[in-house]
Structures are given as C-alpha cells and as structure tokens.
Scaffold this motif. Structure first.
Motif, PDB file in Angstrom:
ATOM      1  N   VAL A   1       0.848  -1.181   0.000  1.00  0.00           N
ATOM      2  CA  VAL A   1       0.000   0.000   0.000  1.00  0.00           C
ATOM      3  C   VAL A   1       0.890   1.238   0.000  1.00  0.00           C
ATOM      4  CG1 VAL A   1      -1.681   1.358   1.316  1.00  0.00           C
ATOM      5  CG2 VAL A   1      -1.899  -1.142   1.199  1.00  0.00           C
ATOM      6  N   ALA A   2       0.625   2.156  -0.926  1.00  0.00           N
ATOM      7  CA  ALA A   2       1.281   3.463  -0.949  1.00  0.00           C
ATOM      8  C   ALA A   2       0.179   4.522  -0.960  1.00  0.00           C
ATOM      9  CB  ALA A   2       2.174   3.612  -2.169  1.00  0.00           C
ATOM     10  N   TYR A   3       0.464   5.675  -0.388  1.00  0.00           N
ATOM     11  CA  TYR A   3      -0.571   6.710  -0.350  1.00  0.00           C
ATOM     12  C   TYR A   3       0.040   8.095  -0.478  1.00  0.00           C
ATOM     13  CZ  TYR A   3       0.718   7.555   4.576  1.00  0.00           C
ATOM     14  OH  TYR A   3       1.400   7.871   5.725  1.00  0.00           O
ATOM     15  N   ASP A   4      -0.792   9.032  -0.962  1.00  0.00           N
ATOM     16  CA  ASP A   4      -0.419  10.442  -0.977  1.00  0.00           C
ATOM     17  C   ASP A   4      -0.607  10.994   0.430  1.00  0.00           C
ATOM     18  OD1 ASP A   4      -0.301  10.014  -3.716  1.00  0.00           O
ATOM     19  OD2 ASP A   4      -2.193  11.041  -4.133  1.00  0.00           O
ATOM     20  N   GLN A   5       0.383  11.682   0.942  1.00  0.00           N
ATOM     21  CA  GLN A   5       0.229  12.271   2.264  1.00  0.00           C
ATOM     22  C   GLN A   5      -0.786  13.416   2.219  1.00  0.00           C
ATOM     23  OE1 GLN A   5       3.479  12.108   5.096  1.00  0.00           O
ATOM     24  NE2 GLN A   5       4.911  12.002   3.384  1.00  0.00           N
ATOM     25  N   ARG A   6      -1.236  13.846   3.382  1.00  0.00           N
ATOM     26  CA  ARG A   6      -2.292  14.866   3.448  1.00  0.00           C
ATOM     27  C   ARG A   6      -1.936  16.089   2.608  1.00  0.00           C
ATOM     28  NH1 ARG A   6      -3.374  17.168   9.151  1.00  0.00           N
ATOM     29  NH2 ARG A   6      -3.643  14.964   9.672  1.00  0.00           N
ATOM     30  N   GLY A   7      -2.883  16.542   1.786  1.00  0.00           N
ATOM     31  CA  GLY A   7      -2.684  17.702   0.937  1.00  0.00           C
ATOM     32  C   GLY A   7      -1.798  17.456  -0.261  1.00  0.00           C
ATOM     33  N   GLN A   8      -1.375  16.225  -0.469  1.00  0.00           N
ATOM     34  CA  GLN A   8      -0.435  15.882  -1.534  1.00  0.00           C
ATOM     35  C   GLN A   8      -1.208  15.243  -2.692  1.00  0.00           C
ATOM     36  OE1 GLN A   8       2.398  12.571  -0.722  1.00  0.00           O
ATOM     37  NE2 GLN A   8       3.975  14.129  -0.930  1.00  0.00           N
ATOM     38  N   PHE A   9      -1.050  15.763  -3.872  1.00  0.00           N
ATOM     39  CA  PHE A   9      -1.655  15.261  -5.095  1.00  0.00           C
ATOM     40  C   PHE A   9      -3.152  14.990  -4.929  1.00  0.00           C
ATOM     41  CE2 PHE A   9      -1.582  11.946  -8.718  1.00  0.00           C
ATOM     42  CZ  PHE A   9      -1.938  12.907  -9.634  1.00  0.00           C
TER      43      PHE A   9
END
Length: 284
Positions: free
Chosen positions: A66-74
């Motif tokens: 699992v990978a995710y965009d951090q808050r406010g990112q993309f």
C-alpha cells in the motif's frame, strides 16, 4: 509500467486526520501466498506514483503493498492551514493507516517520507516489523544538497506551486523525462496544496528523531541510497546507517529515486531484509 501491471494496482481510500488519503494497493497474484503487508510513504513533492514500478514486483514476491499520498499531496484531501502540516500530523496519519490495514507492517519511507516514518516508528514501534529509509538522510539542515528550508519556505509563500516547479526544472530534474512523465509531474505539483508544500518545508527546519532514539525503538532498519547525485552524499548515509545500527544497500549510479531507477534491485533488497533476519542486504 505495462497495462497488465497497471491493472493490478487498485485505488483505495484511507482515513487521514485531514480527510481522505488517496492510496494504491497491490496484492499478491493468485497462487502466491501473502507473506506480509508493506506501507510505502512518499516524500516532498511526491506521491504514491513514485512506487508504481515497485508495488507490483513486491506483490509478486508475496507482499501486499500500500502506498498513499500524504495529506494535501496530489490526490489526498487536506486543509489550506499550514499549521495542519507538521511531523506530528503526518506521522499520525501514517499510524492511522497502519492500524486500519492491520499491524505489524513493513515500513518504507522515501526522502521526507522517511522523516515521517522515523517519527511513527519511535511513537509506535509495535506497529512495524521492519523500517526502511530510502534516499532519506539524517536531516535537511546540514550535509544536504538542498537550499536552506527557511529560504524555500519564503519562495513558496510568495510564488506557490510554480516556484517548486521552476526549482525542479532549474535543477534539471525534468529535462530527461518523456513528455507524458513531465506532464504528470507538472499536474502533480499543481494539484498538491500550497499549504502542504509550506508545511513540509517548515517541518524540514526541525530535526527528526535522533538516530539513538530511533535505534532504541528496536525495529530492524535498512538504509538504502544511490551513490550518484542523491541529496545526501554516500558518506553521510553511511555514517547515518552506522548510528542507526542499520543494514545498508547502495545503488550504484543512481540518484535520489532508486525506487524508480532500480526497482528490481530495491525489491530484491527489501525481500531479503523482510524475510531473512540473518542475511545482509546486498550492496549493488
């Protein structure tokens, strides 16, 4: 990435403290037993897409990734308040993600994502089986080929996302890319909230948890880095790894993105690290 590989990456929504976090999940293919879960955290100006080449081949080795965009990112939600973007809020998001997926997990932090990961490991070592710092050095305050964070903060406050794009272009980071990749990076920068960019640069003006504190958390650590053009020189990474009591993987001829430039080799080192407690990560 081939279409077949792309089809194995499934978008997912994760809960963050400032709203939904856009994630990607890639599960082992049919017939391959699941050997664990890995969570990968991107860095400054990055996103889950930084791991596009890595997730499927780690999944082929038996790891749910699992990978995710951090808050406010993309593509992730986030506020316009700079004060909502601190090392504490970023790491709280990570801890929440891991708890929702089921701990313990193997943790990988790229660049600033490594700062976030270090904080989470110190706060909740019970959630992590292993911890990998990928192209993520000791701090952004010294021994780093990056402008002073306070100066960068002022530039972003004045010029917003365009300043960050111009910095990347001025550093030659976009010159060797094909048109599609260049267009994606441009879209990603302008989709990332200005408050995220300012907040991360503010956070970079403080030191992450000291190596001795991270080491005392008791989670096995791998430090992986390229030896050509990374933000931190090889000797800085080497000294940092020694202070952490970490294993080391060196990627020859690679800069700040071994996850994109050498995904097969990064995969090999991660799988060895995750599965064989007596083996040393290879030096490539």
């Amino acid at each position: 990435m081939s279409r077949a590989t792309e089809s194995r990456i499934v978008p997912m929504s994760l809960r963050g403290g400032a709203g939904a976090l856009a994630g990607w999940e890639c599960a082992p293919p049919p017939g391959v037993a699941t050997r664990g879960t890995a969570v990968l955290v991107p860095g400054f100006t990055g996103s889950k897409e930084d791991f596009a080449g890595l997730l499927p081949i780690l999944a082929d080795a038996g790891f749910r990734c699992v990978a995710y965009d951090q808050r406010g990112q993309f593509e992730s939600e986030g506020s316009e308040d700079r004060d909502d973007y601190t090392i504490e809020t970023f790491s709280a998001d990570l801890i929440g993600v891991v708890e929702s997926l089921g701990a313990p997990v193997h943790l990988v932090g790229h660049s600033f994502g490594g700062y976030v990961a270090r904080t989470a490991v110190v706060a909740r070592p019970d959630l992590f089986s292993t911890f990998t710092l990928l192209a993520s050095g000791p701090s952004s305050l010294q021994d780093i080929a990056f402008p002073p964070p306070a100066q960068v903060e002022q530039l972003i406050e004045a010029g917003g996302q365009d300043v960050v794009w111009q910095m990347l272009a001025g550093a030659g980071a976009t010159e060797v890319l094909d048109q599609a990749k260049r267009e994606f990076l441009h879209r990603r920068i302008f989709a990332t909230r200005k408050a995220n960019l300012v907040g991360i640069v503010r956070t970079m003006q403080t030191r992450p948890p000291a190596p001795a504190v991270v080491r005392a958390a008791g989670v096995p650590i791998l430090v992986g880095y390229g030896d050509t053009g990374d933000l931190w020189a090889p000797e800085v990474h080497e000294r940092f790894a020694a202070e952490l009591g970490a294993r080391v993987a060196v990627y020859r001829g690679v800069g700040h993105l071994p996850n994109e430039e050498r995904p097969d080799q990064v995969r090999d080192d991660l799988v060895v690290f995750w599965t064989d407690g007596d083996a040393r990560a290879s030096v490539l």
